[in-house]
Design a protein around this motif. Sequence first.
Motif, PDB file in Angstrom:
ATOM      1  N   ALA A  75       0.848  -1.191   0.000  1.00  0.00           N
ATOM      2  CA  ALA A  75       0.000   0.000   0.000  1.00  0.00           C
ATOM      3  C   ALA A  75       0.885   1.243   0.000  1.00  0.00           C
ATOM      4  O   ALA A  75       2.070   1.177   0.345  1.00  0.00           O
ATOM      5  CB  ALA A  75      -0.886   0.007   1.252  1.00  0.00           C
ATOM      6  N   ARG A  76       0.304   2.362  -0.372  1.00  0.00           N
ATOM      7  CA  ARG A  76       1.030   3.629  -0.329  1.00  0.00           C
ATOM      8  C   ARG A  76       1.294   3.984   1.142  1.00  0.00           C
ATOM      9  O   ARG A  76       0.379   3.955   1.957  1.00  0.00           O
ATOM     10  CB  ARG A  76       0.192   4.709  -0.984  1.00  0.00           C
ATOM     11  CG  ARG A  76       0.797   6.083  -0.848  1.00  0.00           C
ATOM     12  CD  ARG A  76      -0.117   7.129  -1.407  1.00  0.00           C
ATOM     13  NE  ARG A  76       0.552   7.651  -2.570  1.00  0.00           N
ATOM     14  CZ  ARG A  76      -0.025   8.304  -3.535  1.00  0.00           C
ATOM     15  NH1 ARG A  76      -1.316   8.515  -3.511  1.00  0.00           N
ATOM     16  NH2 ARG A  76       0.665   8.768  -4.541  1.00  0.00           N
ATOM     17  N   PRO A  77       2.547   4.290   1.505  1.00  0.00           N
ATOM     18  CA  PRO A  77       2.838   4.652   2.892  1.00  0.00           C
ATOM     19  C   PRO A  77       2.003   5.848   3.360  1.00  0.00           C
ATOM     20  O   PRO A  77       1.715   6.758   2.581  1.00  0.00           O
ATOM     21  CB  PRO A  77       4.330   5.009   2.861  1.00  0.00           C
ATOM     22  CG  PRO A  77       4.864   4.228   1.702  1.00  0.00           C
ATOM     23  CD  PRO A  77       3.749   4.250   0.684  1.00  0.00           C
ATOM     24  N   LYS A  78       1.599   5.804   4.620  1.00  0.00           N
ATOM     25  CA  LYS A  78       0.835   6.910   5.211  1.00  0.00           C
ATOM     26  C   LYS A  78       1.728   8.143   5.313  1.00  0.00           C
ATOM     27  O   LYS A  78       2.946   8.065   5.250  1.00  0.00           O
ATOM     28  CB  LYS A  78       0.329   6.536   6.611  1.00  0.00           C
ATOM     29  CG  LYS A  78      -0.675   5.418   6.628  1.00  0.00           C
ATOM     30  CD  LYS A  78      -2.004   5.914   6.172  1.00  0.00           C
ATOM     31  CE  LYS A  78      -3.066   4.846   6.339  1.00  0.00           C
ATOM     32  NZ  LYS A  78      -4.368   5.251   5.974  1.00  0.00           N
ATOM     33  N   ARG A  79       1.110   9.297   5.516  1.00  0.00           N
ATOM     34  CA  ARG A  79       1.879  10.537   5.683  1.00  0.00           C
ATOM     35  C   ARG A  79       2.563  10.601   7.041  1.00  0.00           C
ATOM     36  O   ARG A  79       3.588  11.236   7.199  1.00  0.00           O
ATOM     37  CB  ARG A  79       0.976  11.747   5.519  1.00  0.00           C
ATOM     38  CG  ARG A  79       0.506  11.951   4.105  1.00  0.00           C
ATOM     39  CD  ARG A  79      -0.370  13.182   4.013  1.00  0.00           C
ATOM     40  NE  ARG A  79      -0.949  13.276   2.692  1.00  0.00           N
ATOM     41  CZ  ARG A  79      -0.537  14.132   1.768  1.00  0.00           C
ATOM     42  NH1 ARG A  79       0.444  14.959   2.025  1.00  0.00           N
ATOM     43  NH2 ARG A  79      -1.109  14.151   0.592  1.00  0.00           N
ATOM     44  N   LYS A  80       1.976   9.935   8.034  1.00  0.00           N
ATOM     45  CA  LYS A  80       2.521   9.965   9.389  1.00  0.00           C
ATOM     46  C   LYS A  80       2.356   8.582  10.005  1.00  0.00           C
ATOM     47  O   LYS A  80       1.344   7.927   9.794  1.00  0.00           O
ATOM     48  CB  LYS A  80       1.787  11.014  10.218  1.00  0.00           C
ATOM     49  CG  LYS A  80       2.365  11.246  11.587  1.00  0.00           C
ATOM     50  CD  LYS A  80       1.813  12.530  12.184  1.00  0.00           C
ATOM     51  CE  LYS A  80       2.180  12.757  13.627  1.00  0.00           C
ATOM     52  NZ  LYS A  80       3.543  12.673  13.976  1.00  0.00           N
ATOM     53  N   ALA A  81       3.343   8.153  10.773  1.00  0.00           N
ATOM     54  CA  ALA A  81       3.301   6.850  11.433  1.00  0.00           C
ATOM     55  C   ALA A  81       2.993   7.015  12.914  1.00  0.00           C
ATOM     56  O   ALA A  81       3.390   8.004  13.533  1.00  0.00           O
ATOM     57  CB  ALA A  81       4.637   6.137  11.263  1.00  0.00           C
TER      58      ALA A  81
END
Length: 133
Positions: A75-81
């Motif tokens: 999946a596309r990585p989130k903007r913040k972890a």
Amino acid sequence: MKRLITSILAALLLCSALCFSEAETDLLARLIEAEAGGEEYDGKLAVGAVVMNRLEDGRWGESITKVIRAKGQFARPKRKASEDSIKAAKAVLDGEINIPSIVLFIQKAKVKRFYGDWFCTIGCHNFYGNRES
């Protein structure tokens, strides 16, 4: 002096194999968040382990970034972890692998066909790979 130089070179070689940039750590944490954000810590760690196993395997790229960005793989990585995803990413990069040799995972709800040797289920992901490695 020669011993010091040898020690420094050995440390640099070790670091080049085991050290990852802040950007790679962040990217891995954001990917873990995208793939396993709602999972328990073990599920997050397992997703990170898949990335590292694929990196070691070499078929998906020679860097964490290339493995994560390989077409159609994650999946596309989130903007913040989340803190848990960051913790899992750092643990994996420090060598904590909870599913050795697993190169594939898929959400249980999406499994429509056989994907190879099933290894285990953690949360909502099934993990597949070579059991003998």
